[in-house]
Design an enzyme around this catalytic site. Structure first.
Site, mmCIF file in Angstrom:
data_model
loop_
_atom_site.group_PDB
_atom_site.id
_atom_site.type_symbol
_atom_site.label_atom_id
_atom_site.label_comp_id
_atom_site.label_asym_id
_atom_site.label_seq_id
_atom_site.Cartn_x
_atom_site.Cartn_y
_atom_site.Cartn_z
ATOM 1 N N GLU A 91 0.836 -1.209 0.000
ATOM 2 C CA GLU A 91 0.000 0.000 0.000
ATOM 3 C C GLU A 91 0.872 1.260 0.000
ATOM 4 O OE1 GLU A 91 -3.101 -0.016 -0.544
ATOM 5 O OE2 GLU A 91 -4.001 -1.835 0.266
ATOM 6 N N GLU A 122 -5.052 5.478 -0.104
ATOM 7 C CA GLU A 122 -3.864 4.646 0.139
ATOM 8 C C GLU A 122 -3.341 4.872 1.559
ATOM 9 O OE1 GLU A 122 -3.747 2.423 -1.813
ATOM 10 O OE2 GLU A 122 -4.243 3.140 -3.815
ATOM 11 N N HIS A 125 -5.427 2.789 3.713
ATOM 12 C CA HIS A 125 -5.083 1.367 3.587
ATOM 13 C C HIS A 125 -3.788 1.049 4.344
ATOM 14 C CE1 HIS A 125 -7.495 1.261 -0.448
ATOM 15 N NE2 HIS A 125 -8.227 1.569 0.601
ATOM 16 N N TYR A 131 -2.948 -0.990 11.751
ATOM 17 C CA TYR A 131 -3.949 -1.212 12.810
ATOM 18 C C TYR A 131 -4.174 -2.709 13.043
ATOM 19 C CZ TYR A 131 -8.713 -0.945 14.868
ATOM 20 O OH TYR A 131 -9.836 -1.080 15.641
ATOM 21 N N GLU A 195 -2.629 -3.238 -8.444
ATOM 22 C CA GLU A 195 -3.934 -3.114 -7.790
ATOM 23 C C GLU A 195 -4.961 -4.087 -8.374
ATOM 24 O OE1 GLU A 195 -4.547 1.327 -8.040
ATOM 25 O OE2 GLU A 195 -4.371 1.073 -5.882
ATOM 26 N N GLU A 229 -10.237 -0.374 -3.978
ATOM 27 C CA GLU A 229 -9.311 -0.792 -5.041
ATOM 28 C C GLU A 229 -10.040 -0.974 -6.365
ATOM 29 O OE1 GLU A 229 -6.325 -0.421 -4.728
ATOM 30 O OE2 GLU A 229 -5.978 -0.539 -2.589
HETATM 31 MN MN MN Z 1 -5.194 1.484 -4.392
HETATM 32 FE FE FE Z 2 -4.758 0.570 -1.592
#
Ligand code: MN
Ligand code: FE
Length: 348
Positions: A91, A122, A125, A131, A195, A229
């Protein structure tokens, strides 16, 4: 007129002078309107409608399950860690490519409006995997170094970055056909391969646990990421096809063949990664089924790029078809994700 320094003029920007990238720098990159590329603006609105934050998702059950020594086999734990290991740095890699390479080249304001939104996606993500790793008390050093320590992950990232070097070269520009081909190759590497292909074995693996009510918090976050995505890839493919339509002379048979090989190479790297993640198969997933699935989605990408399909593979996971690539980004999950629109509307 330069993009960063403007000067006094009565020469107003008109739609027909707008381009995805402005070779001659005669069109102001700060003027969103008049909008020429309506699709780019619509992707920006779709991206905003899908907003979410990782910390709004409870990880309590994931934590309990992960701590239970009987809740997962060693092979299941291995597969889950490999997926998080790939995504946790991929990411960041996507975000860096987007901001440092794509944003620099694509200076049309409505496309950049979406790129700014995607860049924030992003960041979300990247935050999601931080997390998850923190919640499950996974070994951060192990997870975040997999892209340097695990060959099959390293190879995917290397393939993704292989075409960025060209366009980050200070001598590079979009005035030549070769320069435009380099840009297209980078966009295809980012949006179609990274992606659009490299993320999907991981999506299937985590969502398979979710189907058994295991690691539900991680699974919910992966569903949101998959939804994002899907918008990223669809924007990317529209961007690529628009550049091709505006510069048809660069889309030669030789170049098309190079792109087909480039994507097939990506498929092979994803298959190597699958084999390393799932040496013996788990949860009804095995190497052959995942390979077939990756070939199936690669064929879909070829079609979207108006290239001949290469594999003729069927979809071994019909349950995934509900969640993939739908034009309309809403109502494709049967969970509460469906209703997720803005932070203010959340009720967990
Ligand atoms: Mn992406
Ligand atoms: Fe992403």
């Amino acid at each position: 007129m330069d993009c960063s320094t403007t000067s006094m003029t009565n020469d107003r920007v008109t739609i027909d002078r707008k381009r995805i990238f402005n070779n001659d720098r005669t069109v102001d990159c700060n003027q969103l309107v008049p909008i020429k590329y309506r699709w780019a603006w619509n992707y920006y609105l779709d991206g905003c409608a899908n907003h979410w934050m990782p910390t709004e998702v409870s990880m309590q059950r994931d934590i309990e399950q992960w701590r239970d020594p009987k809740a997962f086999t060693e092979e299941e734990r291995h597969a889950i860690k490999r997926v998080f290991g790939f995504f946790s740095t991929a990411e960041s890699l996507v975000g860096n490519n987007l901001v440092l390479a794509v944003y620099r080249c694509v200076d049309n304001p409505e496309c950049r409006q979406y790129l700014l939104r995607q860049a924030f996606d992003e960041a979300i993500h990247i935050h999601a995997f931080q997390y998850i790793v923190q919640s499950l008390s996974l070994d951060e050093g192990e997870i975040f170094n997999m892209y340097r320590e695990i060959r099959t992950i390293y190879d995917k990232d290397e393939h993704a970055m292989s075409c960025t070097g060209n366009i980050l070269d200070t001598q590079w520009d979009t005035k030549t056909d070769v320069g435009i081909q380099n840009l297209l190759k980078n966009l295809i590497g980012l949006y179609v391969i990274t992606e659009g292909i490299f993320f999907y074995a991981g999506f299937v693996t985590i969502l398979s646990f979710g189907r058994q009510n295991r690691i539900p918090g991680s699974c919910e976050q992966i569903q949101y990421i998959l939804r994002d995505e899907s918008v990223h890839m669809n924007f990317g493919i529209d961007l690529i096809n628009t550049i091709i339509d505006e510069h048809p002379q660069v889309w030669t048979d030789v170049f098309k063949n190079q792109i087909v090989e480039f994507i097939k190479n990506g498929v092979n790297l994803e298959v190597n990664y699958i084999n390393e993640c799932l040496p013996n198969g788990i949860l009804g997933l095995n190497q052959d089924l995942l390979k077939e699935y990756i070939q199936y989605i690669a064929d879909r990408r070829f079609s979207r790029l108006r290239l001949p399909v290469q594999y003729g593979a069927g979809n071994p996971f019909p349950w995934m078809s509900e969640v993939i690539d739908l034009k309309k980004e809403k109502n494709f999950f049967e969970t509460r994700v469906t209703e997720y629109q803005t932070g203010g509307a959340l009720e967990w």
